[in-house]
Structure formats: structure tokens, C-alpha cells
Design a protein around this motif. Sequence first.
Motif, PDB file in Angstrom:
ATOM      1  N   CYS A 136       0.851  -1.193   0.000  1.00  0.00           N
ATOM      2  CA  CYS A 136       0.000   0.000   0.000  1.00  0.00           C
ATOM      3  C   CYS A 136       0.889   1.247   0.000  1.00  0.00           C
ATOM      4  N   GLY A 137       0.585   2.208  -0.849  1.00  0.00           N
ATOM      5  CA  GLY A 137       1.362   3.442  -0.882  1.00  0.00           C
ATOM      6  C   GLY A 137       2.805   3.214  -1.247  1.00  0.00           C
ATOM      7  N   THR A 138       3.048   2.363  -2.206  1.00  0.00           N
ATOM      8  CA  THR A 138       4.412   1.979  -2.549  1.00  0.00           C
ATOM      9  C   THR A 138       5.010   2.938  -3.577  1.00  0.00           C
ATOM     10  N   THR A 139       6.269   2.703  -3.901  1.00  0.00           N
ATOM     11  CA  THR A 139       6.980   3.543  -4.858  1.00  0.00           C
ATOM     12  C   THR A 139       7.503   2.708  -6.011  1.00  0.00           C
ATOM     13  N   GLY A 140       7.678   3.356  -7.153  1.00  0.00           N
ATOM     14  CA  GLY A 140       8.383   2.752  -8.267  1.00  0.00           C
ATOM     15  C   GLY A 140       9.838   3.195  -8.169  1.00  0.00           C
ATOM     16  N   ILE A 141      10.246   4.037  -9.092  1.00  0.00           N
ATOM     17  CA  ILE A 141      11.558   4.686  -8.993  1.00  0.00           C
ATOM     18  C   ILE A 141      11.342   5.989  -8.212  1.00  0.00           C
ATOM     19  N   PHE A 142      11.855   6.043  -6.986  1.00  0.00           N
ATOM     20  CA  PHE A 142      11.622   7.202  -6.126  1.00  0.00           C
ATOM     21  C   PHE A 142      12.449   8.384  -6.621  1.00  0.00           C
ATOM     22  N   ARG A 143      11.770   9.477  -6.854  1.00  0.00           N
ATOM     23  CA  ARG A 143      12.389  10.653  -7.452  1.00  0.00           C
ATOM     24  C   ARG A 143      13.604  11.154  -6.650  1.00  0.00           C
ATOM     25  N   GLY A 144      14.731  11.240  -7.295  1.00  0.00           N
ATOM     26  CA  GLY A 144      15.919  11.834  -6.695  1.00  0.00           C
ATOM     27  C   GLY A 144      16.653  10.994  -5.680  1.00  0.00           C
ATOM     28  N   ALA A 145      16.190   9.767  -5.426  1.00  0.00           N
ATOM     29  CA  ALA A 145      16.790   8.963  -4.357  1.00  0.00           C
ATOM     30  C   ALA A 145      18.262   8.649  -4.611  1.00  0.00           C
ATOM     31  N   LYS A 146      18.600   8.312  -5.832  1.00  0.00           N
ATOM     32  CA  LYS A 146      19.999   7.955  -6.128  1.00  0.00           C
ATOM     33  C   LYS A 146      20.927   9.152  -5.961  1.00  0.00           C
ATOM     34  N   GLU A 147      20.462  10.329  -6.394  1.00  0.00           N
ATOM     35  CA  GLU A 147      21.286  11.526  -6.284  1.00  0.00           C
ATOM     36  C   GLU A 147      21.495  11.930  -4.822  1.00  0.00           C
ATOM     37  N   VAL A 148      20.420  11.867  -4.037  1.00  0.00           N
ATOM     38  CA  VAL A 148      20.531  12.206  -2.609  1.00  0.00           C
ATOM     39  C   VAL A 148      21.400  11.177  -1.895  1.00  0.00           C
ATOM     40  N   ALA A 149      21.249   9.915  -2.264  1.00  0.00           N
ATOM     41  CA  ALA A 149      22.058   8.857  -1.641  1.00  0.00           C
ATOM     42  C   ALA A 149      23.550   9.125  -1.827  1.00  0.00           C
ATOM     43  N   ALA A 150      23.937   9.600  -2.993  1.00  0.00           N
ATOM     44  CA  ALA A 150      25.350   9.882  -3.255  1.00  0.00           C
ATOM     45  C   ALA A 150      25.868  10.979  -2.333  1.00  0.00           C
ATOM     46  N   ASP A 171      16.032  17.357   0.716  1.00  0.00           N
ATOM     47  CA  ASP A 171      16.349  16.979  -0.663  1.00  0.00           C
ATOM     48  C   ASP A 171      15.584  15.727  -1.089  1.00  0.00           C
ATOM     49  N   LEU A 172      15.419  14.794  -0.158  1.00  0.00           N
ATOM     50  CA  LEU A 172      14.786  13.519  -0.492  1.00  0.00           C
ATOM     51  C   LEU A 172      13.268  13.613  -0.528  1.00  0.00           C
ATOM     52  N   MET A 173      12.686  14.362   0.425  1.00  0.00           N
ATOM     53  CA  MET A 173      11.225  14.357   0.556  1.00  0.00           C
ATOM     54  C   MET A 173      10.583  15.733   0.592  1.00  0.00           C
ATOM     55  N   GLY A 174      11.389  16.797   0.493  1.00  0.00           N
ATOM     56  CA  GLY A 174      10.841  18.138   0.622  1.00  0.00           C
ATOM     57  C   GLY A 174       9.901  18.560  -0.487  1.00  0.00           C
ATOM     58  N   TRP A 175       9.905  17.822  -1.585  1.00  0.00           N
ATOM     59  CA  TRP A 175       9.064  18.161  -2.740  1.00  0.00           C
ATOM     60  C   TRP A 175       7.654  17.566  -2.655  1.00  0.00           C
ATOM     61  N   MET A 176       7.373  16.816  -1.600  1.00  0.00           N
ATOM     62  CA  MET A 176       6.166  15.991  -1.606  1.00  0.00           C
ATOM     63  C   MET A 176       4.861  16.764  -1.407  1.00  0.00           C
ATOM     64  N   CYS A 177       4.972  18.032  -1.056  1.00  0.00           N
ATOM     65  CA  CYS A 177       3.769  18.876  -0.988  1.00  0.00           C
ATOM     66  C   CYS A 177       3.637  19.762  -2.219  1.00  0.00           C
ATOM     67  N   GLU A 178       4.285  19.388  -3.314  1.00  0.00           N
ATOM     68  CA  GLU A 178       4.315  20.244  -4.500  1.00  0.00           C
ATOM     69  C   GLU A 178       2.932  20.518  -5.089  1.00  0.00           C
ATOM     70  N   TRP A 189       0.804  15.964   2.508  1.00  0.00           N
ATOM     71  CA  TRP A 189       0.806  14.971   1.431  1.00  0.00           C
ATOM     72  C   TRP A 189       0.306  13.603   1.885  1.00  0.00           C
ATOM     73  N   ILE A 190       0.257  13.355   3.211  1.00  0.00           N
ATOM     74  CA  ILE A 190      -0.173  12.029   3.664  1.00  0.00           C
ATOM     75  C   ILE A 190      -1.681  11.843   3.510  1.00  0.00           C
TER      76      ILE A 190
END
Length: 308
Positions: A136-150, A171-178, A189-190
Motif C-alpha cells: 500500500c502506498g508503494t513507490t516505483g523509482i523514487f524521485r531523486g533517491a539515487k542523487e541524494v544517496a550519493a 532533498d529527499l522528501m521536501g518536494w512531496m507537498c508540490e 501529502w499524507i
Amino acid sequence: MLHEVSFLSYNKRDQVQGWIYVPACKPKGIVQLIHGFGEHSRRYLHMIAHLTEAGYIVAADDHVGHGKTAMINNTWGDWGNAGPHTMMEDEHTLKTIVQEKYPNLPYFLFGHSMGSFITRDFMATYGDELTGATICGTTGIFRGAKEVAAKIKEAIDAGKGKESDSQFTVDLMGWMCERIPDAKLGNEWICADPYVQQDHASDPFDAFTKPTMNQALYDFTQMMQCIEGTEWANKVPVDLPIYNIGGDQDPVGEYGKGIYEVTNWLVQTGHKVQTKVYSGYRHEIHNYADIKNEVEQGIIDFMDQILR
């Protein structure tokens, strides 16, 4: 009946706190409920009650760094140093404990948000032990995750793994209220219900507003990368029934795109998946007053169909 359980985490440091809710009837199966990032398992009491009323035992715990587990161990936002499979392995330990008490019953998983990531990791590792799973509420390719991980990895390599840099979370989740221009709390956003938002923001058992260690946030990004693409889907037993649900206004699932992305990975690798996307709803579809009974009944119907 309620059992309270405690067990040593995969991180070899924390005592994970868990609960087993048993209906006052002959149980037809067990559902292990896996909560999301920054929250805790008792946010699902409505669902737990619905599942027990339907004849299912429900098992749940609070992850390392979360809820009562964080309180008992004084480890808010610190998941330890055992890597991105820590929570998944803890869920497998809880499953072992539950089955020792209640053996020979069909066993299902339900995971929401990060809990769905953990469920998907579990499916790929121990899927042959399951009767079915709901994500439930899963993700595909999470936006920006690889870049933030680096970026986070650079901080960890510089000896800052046990520090918390809030910019990484932004950086990872701040966009979620866009899509929510009037957002004030940052968690809108929840769910669109302001009471759910306020309850979430004020809950003393929630870790969402507490600092998350850089190492933990990095493990979170790696958890997501472990469940990407057909490479992940190929590890899931092809005969495992899967129910994939979410809202089309949920940024975690890229507004529906990520939900179908996961289903397509599974279908491309020979799996049969039931998918239901609720139009007009955000991340926590199970916390909307107008549809939560429908959402929960859909999960029950999915499991009941398997048991027939």
C-alpha cells in the motif's frame, strides 16, 4: 487477546517492541502489519480492529528508530549499522515468534509506504513462506533517491553517519507537498483530512518530526534501490498472490505512475497482481474517513479469496 513481545533486532543493539492481536474466535489466518517511515504501528488500530473482526490474527511491531522501540532503546532516528535489510530481517524474526505461538495458519503481509518497501524486500527473500501480500502506498523509482544517496554517502565517508543533516531529508522528501500550495505542517501529502495531519504531527510516538541519522537515511535510500525493476520482481515467487493499492494523489507513488510501475515489473516477470488505485486520494488511503472501511475490506476480500 493481546501478546506483547520483545526481541533483539538484526542490528544486534535494539530490543524491538511488538504486539500480537488475537480475535476471540477461531483464527483463519495471520496478517503481519508493517508500518512506514517516521510513524508507528498503533496508527493502524482501526485496520487492526477490522482485521481481527474478520477473523485474522494481526502482528505488528515498531521499527528500530521508531515508536516504542525508539523510546525503549533511546534511539530515535537511529537504525543501527546493519544495513538496509535490518527492518526486513526484524519482520522475519517477528514472523517466527508469531508462528511459534500460532503455527500452521496461512500467513499474509500488509505493508504501507516504507512498510511496503520492507514487504517487497521480504517477498524477494522469504516469499515462499507467505500466503499473500498487500503493498500500500508503494513507490516505483523514487524521485531523486539515487542523487541524494550519493550526497549522504559522502557525509558518511567523512565520519558523519551518526549526525543528522536536515538538508538531506529536505532533498529527499521536501518536494512531496508540490501539489499542495497552502501546506503549513509539511505533512499534508499524507492525507487531505486536517485532523489526520494534526494527529500525525502531534503524535509523541511518531519519529517523522525528529532527526533521522544520516546513516539511517542512506539505508532508506538503499532499501528503495533493492526493490527496483524486474531484477527485484524476478526474486519474488511467481505464485505469490499480490495486492497493490494506493492513491493517485500520492507523491510516493508519483501520483499513480509508480504504483503501476511496480505492477508492471511483476506482470512482466510472470506474476499475477491485483491493483487498485483510489482516484483523488493521497498517501494514507486507510486514514480517509470516507474510504478506510472500503480499503480495509478490500484487503480482507483479497485474503479471503485466497483461502477459499
